[in-house]
Scaffold this motif. Structure first.
Motif, mmCIF file in Angstrom:
data_model
loop_
_atom_site.group_PDB
_atom_site.id
_atom_site.type_symbol
_atom_site.label_atom_id
_atom_site.label_comp_id
_atom_site.label_asym_id
_atom_site.label_seq_id
_atom_site.Cartn_x
_atom_site.Cartn_y
_atom_site.Cartn_z
ATOM 1 N N LEU A 240 0.836 -1.205 0.000
ATOM 2 C CA LEU A 240 0.000 0.000 0.000
ATOM 3 C C LEU A 240 0.874 1.259 0.000
ATOM 4 C CD1 LEU A 240 -2.971 0.928 0.057
ATOM 5 C CD2 LEU A 240 -2.790 1.026 2.556
ATOM 6 N N THR A 241 1.987 1.196 0.707
ATOM 7 C CA THR A 241 2.928 2.327 0.740
ATOM 8 C C THR A 241 3.485 2.593 -0.654
ATOM 9 O OG1 THR A 241 3.519 1.833 3.029
ATOM 10 C CG2 THR A 241 5.060 3.210 1.801
ATOM 11 N N ARG A 242 3.903 1.510 -1.344
ATOM 12 C CA ARG A 242 4.461 1.672 -2.699
ATOM 13 C C ARG A 242 3.416 2.199 -3.678
ATOM 14 N NH1 ARG A 242 7.649 -2.559 -1.519
ATOM 15 N NH2 ARG A 242 6.618 -4.177 -2.721
ATOM 16 N N LEU A 243 2.196 1.680 -3.581
ATOM 17 C CA LEU A 243 1.118 2.150 -4.447
ATOM 18 C C LEU A 243 0.874 3.640 -4.234
ATOM 19 C CD1 LEU A 243 -1.268 1.553 -6.439
ATOM 20 C CD2 LEU A 243 -2.680 1.177 -4.398
ATOM 21 N N THR A 244 0.869 4.059 -2.979
ATOM 22 C CA THR A 244 0.631 5.466 -2.635
ATOM 23 C C THR A 244 1.744 6.354 -3.190
ATOM 24 O OG1 THR A 244 -0.461 4.703 -0.619
ATOM 25 C CG2 THR A 244 0.088 7.042 -0.730
ATOM 26 N N GLU A 245 2.986 5.895 -3.094
ATOM 27 C CA GLU A 245 4.114 6.656 -3.656
ATOM 28 C C GLU A 245 3.949 6.848 -5.156
ATOM 29 O OE1 GLU A 245 7.528 5.247 -0.411
ATOM 30 O OE2 GLU A 245 7.313 4.166 -2.310
ATOM 31 N N GLU A 246 3.490 5.794 -5.839
ATOM 32 C CA GLU A 246 3.292 5.888 -7.287
ATOM 33 C C GLU A 246 2.163 6.850 -7.635
ATOM 34 O OE1 GLU A 246 2.903 1.967 -9.020
ATOM 35 O OE2 GLU A 246 4.801 1.334 -8.105
ATOM 36 N N ILE A 247 1.068 6.784 -6.871
ATOM 37 C CA ILE A 247 -0.071 7.676 -7.132
ATOM 38 C C ILE A 247 0.343 9.129 -6.928
ATOM 39 C CG2 ILE A 247 -2.371 8.390 -6.324
ATOM 40 C CD1 ILE A 247 -2.888 5.436 -5.584
ATOM 41 N N LEU A 248 1.170 9.362 -5.900
ATOM 42 C CA LEU A 248 1.533 10.739 -5.542
ATOM 43 C C LEU A 248 2.754 11.272 -6.288
ATOM 44 C CD1 LEU A 248 0.916 10.706 -1.679
ATOM 45 C CD2 LEU A 248 -0.566 11.635 -3.450
ATOM 46 N N ASP A 249 3.375 10.447 -7.174
ATOM 47 C CA ASP A 249 4.513 11.001 -7.916
ATOM 48 C C ASP A 249 3.991 11.988 -8.966
ATOM 49 O OD1 ASP A 249 3.768 9.678 -10.263
ATOM 50 O OD2 ASP A 249 5.344 8.166 -10.148
ATOM 51 N N GLU A 250 4.895 12.680 -9.639
ATOM 52 C CA GLU A 250 4.492 13.786 -10.522
ATOM 53 C C GLU A 250 3.514 13.353 -11.615
ATOM 54 O OE1 GLU A 250 6.361 17.303 -13.307
ATOM 55 O OE2 GLU A 250 7.735 16.016 -12.204
ATOM 56 N N GLU A 251 3.813 12.242 -12.278
ATOM 57 C CA GLU A 251 2.933 11.788 -13.353
ATOM 58 C C GLU A 251 1.573 11.356 -12.804
ATOM 59 O OE1 GLU A 251 3.381 9.292 -17.441
ATOM 60 O OE2 GLU A 251 3.856 8.183 -15.623
ATOM 61 N N GLY A 252 1.617 10.685 -11.646
ATOM 62 C CA GLY A 252 0.374 10.262 -10.999
ATOM 63 C C GLY A 252 -0.509 11.450 -10.670
ATOM 64 N N GLN A 253 0.101 12.530 -10.203
ATOM 65 C CA GLN A 253 -0.661 13.741 -9.868
ATOM 66 C C GLN A 253 -1.277 14.368 -11.117
ATOM 67 O OE1 GLN A 253 1.084 16.586 -7.118
ATOM 68 N NE2 GLN A 253 2.450 15.007 -6.359
ATOM 69 N N LEU A 254 -0.531 14.388 -12.211
ATOM 70 C CA LEU A 254 -1.061 14.960 -13.455
ATOM 71 C C LEU A 254 -2.269 14.152 -13.944
ATOM 72 C CD1 LEU A 254 2.234 15.855 -15.371
ATOM 73 C CD2 LEU A 254 0.582 17.473 -14.415
ATOM 74 N N TYR A 255 -2.141 12.823 -13.910
ATOM 75 C CA TYR A 255 -3.256 11.971 -14.319
ATOM 76 C C TYR A 255 -4.460 12.182 -13.405
ATOM 77 C CZ TYR A 255 -1.055 9.156 -18.003
ATOM 78 O OH TYR A 255 -0.492 8.726 -19.188
ATOM 79 N N PHE A 256 -4.183 12.309 -12.101
ATOM 80 C CA PHE A 256 -5.282 12.535 -11.160
ATOM 81 C C PHE A 256 -6.016 13.828 -11.496
ATOM 82 C CE2 PHE A 256 -7.108 14.689 -7.577
ATOM 83 C CZ PHE A 256 -7.950 13.717 -7.053
ATOM 84 N N MET A 257 -5.257 14.911 -11.729
ATOM 85 C CA MET A 257 -5.889 16.204 -12.024
ATOM 86 C C MET A 257 -6.657 16.145 -13.345
ATOM 87 S SD MET A 257 -5.478 17.934 -9.377
ATOM 88 C CE MET A 257 -6.261 19.458 -9.924
ATOM 89 N N LEU A 258 -6.128 15.405 -14.316
ATOM 90 C CA LEU A 258 -6.844 15.221 -15.582
ATOM 91 C C LEU A 258 -8.190 14.537 -15.323
ATOM 92 C CD1 LEU A 258 -6.559 15.046 -18.906
ATOM 93 C CD2 LEU A 258 -6.285 12.635 -18.344
ATOM 94 N N MET B 269 -4.024 15.648 -3.460
ATOM 95 C CA MET B 269 -3.804 16.053 -4.849
ATOM 96 C C MET B 269 -4.375 17.441 -5.106
ATOM 97 S SD MET B 269 -2.453 13.518 -6.635
ATOM 98 C CE MET B 269 -2.458 11.769 -6.892
ATOM 99 N N THR B 270 -5.572 17.675 -4.591
ATOM 100 C CA THR B 270 -6.230 18.960 -4.825
ATOM 101 C C THR B 270 -5.471 20.090 -4.138
ATOM 102 O OG1 THR B 270 -8.291 17.713 -4.815
ATOM 103 C CG2 THR B 270 -8.493 20.073 -4.815
ATOM 104 N N LEU B 271 -4.957 19.824 -2.950
ATOM 105 C CA LEU B 271 -4.177 20.845 -2.228
ATOM 106 C C LEU B 271 -2.837 21.115 -2.896
ATOM 107 C CD1 LEU B 271 -4.754 19.764 1.469
ATOM 108 C CD2 LEU B 271 -5.446 21.940 0.476
ATOM 109 N N ASN B 272 -2.294 20.077 -3.526
ATOM 110 C CA ASN B 272 -0.946 20.172 -4.083
ATOM 111 C C ASN B 272 -0.947 20.600 -5.547
ATOM 112 O OD1 ASN B 272 1.873 19.873 -3.570
ATOM 113 N ND2 ASN B 272 1.865 18.063 -4.861
ATOM 114 N N ILE B 273 -1.859 21.485 -5.914
ATOM 115 C CA ILE B 273 -1.929 21.963 -7.291
ATOM 116 C C ILE B 273 -0.606 22.644 -7.630
ATOM 117 C CG2 ILE B 273 -3.066 23.633 -8.825
ATOM 118 C CD1 ILE B 273 -5.634 23.034 -7.112
ATOM 119 N N PRO B 274 0.009 22.297 -8.774
ATOM 120 C CA PRO B 274 1.294 22.898 -9.132
ATOM 121 C C PRO B 274 1.245 24.421 -9.075
ATOM 122 C CG PRO B 274 0.720 21.173 -10.687
ATOM 123 C CD PRO B 274 -0.465 21.358 -9.784
#
Length: 198
Positions: free
Chosen positions: A92-110, A173-178
């Protein structure tokens, strides 16, 4: 210099297409579909608009392609967690790291833009109907069940725990808007404490 062969030409086309998609992901994630113009994407990609239209007929086609890619990535990433080495908490820790990396954040915002915008192409809306929150909950259930069984993850209703997990991730993700100054993403280890058995 000899002319390029078919394989080299295909490789150049594939690379150009990926370049356009990467640029479009950044622009759509920041501005949404309504606030994005093809000229912004071509500027971000560093190529002419004319060349871009050889790869994608319209902004809608580009947006829909990215939504499809985002869904595929998120589903395969969530499924992959079961094949990782380690305990449920480590997975779960590794999955969370992947979701929160830069590309993961861009996909989330999309995806956030796609779910909340009023001018989403019909094809993208159709894709989103198949990617429900229930589907992601079901994908993670076995991991949480195993974690509870061995006493590693917090007790309680599994569906509720997973919904809580996704709510926390979404909020971050929402708080961490670039470009938003003064906000620092918490460490993943700290986040995981919310889901571990005390």
């Amino acid at each position: 210099m000899p002319p390029l062969n078919e394989e080299q030409l295909r490789q150049i086309r594939d690379e150009r297409r990926e370049q356009i998609l990467a640029a479009a992901l950044k622009v759509f994630a920041r501005r949404g579909i309504i606030g994005t113009k093809m000229s912004m994407i071509s500027g971000e990609a560093g190529i002419s608009q004319g060349l871009m239209y050889r790869y994608f007929k319209s902004k809608d086609e580009l947006f829909t392609t990215l939504v499809e890619q985002a869904i595929q990535e998120s589903v395969s990433g969530t499924e992959q967690v079961h094949h990782m080495k380690g305990s449920p908490l480590e997975k779960l820790t590794r999955l969370t790291e992947e979701i929160l990396d830069e590309e993961g954040q861009l996909y989330f915002m999309l995806m956030h833009q796609a779910r909340t915008s009023e001018e989403v192409p019909a094809e993208a809306e159709q894709l989103l109907q198949g990617a429900t929150m229930e589907m992601y909950v079901e994908l993670l259930k076995p991991l949480f069940e195993e974690g509870q069984k061995i006493g590693e993850l917090a007790e309680g209703d599994i569906g509720e725990l997973i919904s809580c997990y996704f709510t926390v991730i979404s909020g971050l993700m929402t708080l961490n808007i670039p470009g938003s100054a003064g906000y620092e993403m918490p460490r993943v280890e700290l986040l995981m404490r919310m889901f571990t058995k005390s």
